[in-house]
Scaffold this motif. Structure first.
Motif, PDB file in Angstrom:
ATOM      1  N   THR A 253       0.824  -1.218   0.000  1.00 30.53           N
ATOM      2  CA  THR A 253       0.000   0.000   0.000  1.00 30.53           C
ATOM      3  C   THR A 253       0.855   1.264   0.000  1.00 30.53           C
ATOM      4  OG1 THR A 253      -1.170  -1.286   1.694  1.00 30.53           O
ATOM      5  CG2 THR A 253      -2.126   0.851   1.051  1.00 30.53           C
ATOM      6  N   THR A 254       1.769   1.340   0.943  1.00 33.52           N
ATOM      7  CA  THR A 254       2.595   2.537   1.112  1.00 33.52           C
ATOM      8  C   THR A 254       3.408   2.801  -0.153  1.00 33.52           C
ATOM      9  OG1 THR A 254       2.804   1.784   3.391  1.00 33.52           O
ATOM     10  CG2 THR A 254       4.243   3.606   2.716  1.00 33.52           C
TER      11      THR A 254
ATOM     12  N   SER B 296       4.317 -10.839   6.430  1.00 32.63           N
ATOM     13  CA  SER B 296       4.444  -9.414   6.690  1.00 32.63           C
ATOM     14  C   SER B 296       3.473  -8.977   7.794  1.00 32.63           C
ATOM     15  CB  SER B 296       4.188  -8.641   5.391  1.00 32.63           C
ATOM     16  OG  SER B 296       4.435  -7.274   5.560  1.00 32.63           O
TER      17      SER B 296
HETATM   18  P1  A3P Z   1       7.560  -6.702   4.291  1.00 34.74           P
HETATM   19  O1  A3P Z   1       6.981  -6.705   5.659  1.00 34.74           O
HETATM   20  O2  A3P Z   1       7.434  -8.022   3.606  1.00 34.74           O
HETATM   21  O3  A3P Z   1       8.947  -6.167   4.240  1.00 34.74           O
HETATM   22  P2  A3P Z   1       1.858  -2.010   3.321  1.00 34.74           P
HETATM   23  O4  A3P Z   1       2.350  -0.689   2.913  1.00 34.74           O
HETATM   24  O5  A3P Z   1       0.660  -2.495   2.558  1.00 34.74           O
HETATM   25  O6  A3P Z   1       1.646  -2.083   4.808  1.00 34.74           O
HETATM   26  O7  A3P Z   1       2.963  -3.079   2.947  1.00 34.74           O
HETATM   27  C1  A3P Z   1       4.165  -3.122   3.661  1.00 34.74           C
HETATM   28  C2  A3P Z   1       5.082  -4.083   2.956  1.00 34.74           C
HETATM   29  O8  A3P Z   1       5.536  -3.466   1.731  1.00 34.74           O
HETATM   30  C3  A3P Z   1       6.315  -4.382   3.776  1.00 34.74           C
HETATM   31  O9  A3P Z   1       6.696  -5.715   3.390  1.00 34.74           O
HETATM   32  C4  A3P Z   1       7.292  -3.341   3.242  1.00 34.74           C
HETATM   33  O10 A3P Z   1       8.632  -3.644   3.493  1.00 34.74           O
HETATM   34  C5  A3P Z   1       6.952  -3.399   1.750  1.00 34.74           C
HETATM   35  N1  A3P Z   1       7.395  -2.206   1.006  1.00 34.74           N
HETATM   36  C6  A3P Z   1       7.171  -0.911   1.287  1.00 34.74           C
HETATM   37  N2  A3P Z   1       7.784  -0.124   0.401  1.00 34.74           N
HETATM   38  C7  A3P Z   1       8.415  -0.941  -0.481  1.00 34.74           C
HETATM   39  C8  A3P Z   1       9.259  -0.717  -1.616  1.00 34.74           C
HETATM   40  N3  A3P Z   1       9.576   0.498  -2.025  1.00 34.74           N
HETATM   41  N4  A3P Z   1       9.734  -1.813  -2.261  1.00 34.74           N
HETATM   42  C9  A3P Z   1       9.419  -3.057  -1.854  1.00 34.74           C
HETATM   43  N5  A3P Z   1       8.650  -3.321  -0.776  1.00 34.74           N
HETATM   44  C10 A3P Z   1       8.153  -2.277  -0.093  1.00 34.74           C
END
Ligand code: A3P
Length: 294
Positions: A47-48, A135
């Motif tokens: 998401t982020t 995650s």
């Molecule tokens: P992991 O916990 O597997 O590292 P959300 O934003 O939906 O909460 O998702 C978070 C997950 O997206 C985390 O995964 C985070 O590390 C990963 N994430 C965030 N930004 C990222 C990026 N630029 N490239 C790859 N993974 C990313």
């Protein structure tokens, strides 16, 4: 034991503790605008990452400007009120000028009805459920003081849909079934990892922002895992609840690993079989298969 979820009796969904009944109720009448952009995901699906891409695309690659404010302000999370929020984000959104960028994890049953009936742009990010479980395990455990949940305990909660936002299957399937609609863009975390440039192109075309190759390349670099990990405007280090060990010793590493396939070092053979079996059962008769993620 302290927990991270509460059961919303009315809807039957488990939700985050920071999602009050009032928020759930307010979603029923929240006014959606046709030029909104909704980033919708099951938690921990990227998401982020997508929020930052959308924000950069909508700013036509003006990274200097977007770096001045936190991602949470640029793309508010409508579902929750966190201790660091001055007021509920849905109120900020009601007053925000267009074009609004909005993040939600709500399943379609709890999303403002206008998102489903009107034609705001929807970008849905899906991630292999096996990596999502891993995650979520690390993230949600961060909300619990000792004793933390064990991996197997968390796995079983996920299987029973007793984690925030409920069933991964139903959440994903709803948007998968609508993926061909003109106002829906369905992408996977795995494709983002494979070729981010292609995804930035897709997002910019979808949102009607024509960007040249140089701008796309700058956005790709800005949104790489290493860049985002050290960017305080997106890595949540400025959100007091996250990424910092607070007085109760909680510590949630938001930008954690960012890889594909971490499940292989966590799942037992039995868990893998259990999930594959469940996947087949829940998605029987649909064309959403695990192959989508590979
Ligand atoms: P992991 O916990 O597997 O590292 P959300 O934003 O939906 O909460 O998702 C978070 C997950 O997206 C985390 O995964 C985070 O590390 C990963 N994430 C965030 N930004 C990222 C990026 N630029 N490239 C790859 N993974 C990313």
């Amino acid at each position: 034991m302290e927990t991270f979820a509460r059961l919303d009796e009315e809807s039957g969904f488990h939700l985050l503790l920071t999602t009050s009944k009032e928020i759930v109720d307010r979603m029923k009448t929240f006014k959606v605008r046709d030029d909104d952009v909704w980033v919708i995901t099951y938690p921990k699906s990227g998401t982020t990452w997508m929020q930052e891409i959308v924000s950069a695309v909508c700013a036509d690659g003006d990274l200097e400007t977007i770096n001045k404010t936190s991602l949470t302000e640029r793309v508010p999370f409508i579902d929750c009120v966190f201790p660091f929020d001055k007021r509920p984000p849905y109120i900020d959104l009601e007053e925000m000028t267009s074009r609004r960028l909005i993040k939600t994890h709500f399943p379609h049953q709890l999303i403002p009805p206008g998102v489903l009936k009107q034609t705001p742009k929807v970008i849905y990010v899906a991630r292999n459920p096996k990596d999502v479980i891993v995650s979520c395990f690390y993230f949600f455990n961060g909300f619990i003081s000792e004793p933390k949940l064990k991996w197997d305990e968390f796995f079983q909660l996920f299987i029973k849909d007793e984690v925030p936002y409920g069933s991964w299957f139903n959440h994903n399937l709803y948007w998968w079934n609508r993926r061909h609609e003109a106002h829906v863009l369905f992408v996977t975390y795995e494709d983002m990892k494979k070729d981010l440039s292609n995804i930035v192109h897709q997002v910019s075309e979808f949102l009607g922002h024509v960007l040249n190759e140089e701008t796309v390349a700058r956005i790709v670099d800005h949104c790489s895992f290493s860049s985002m990990k050290k960017n305080p405007k997106v890595n949540k280090s400025e959100d007091v609840m996250l990424d910092s060990a607070d007085s109760s010793g909680k510590n949630i590493q938001f930008m954690r690993k960012g890889i594909v396939g971490e499940w292989k070092t966590h799942f037992t053979v039995a868990q893998c079989e259990q999930l594959d079996k469940l996947y087949k059962k829940r998605l029987q008769g649909t064309d959403l298969t695990l192959d989508v993620f590979f």
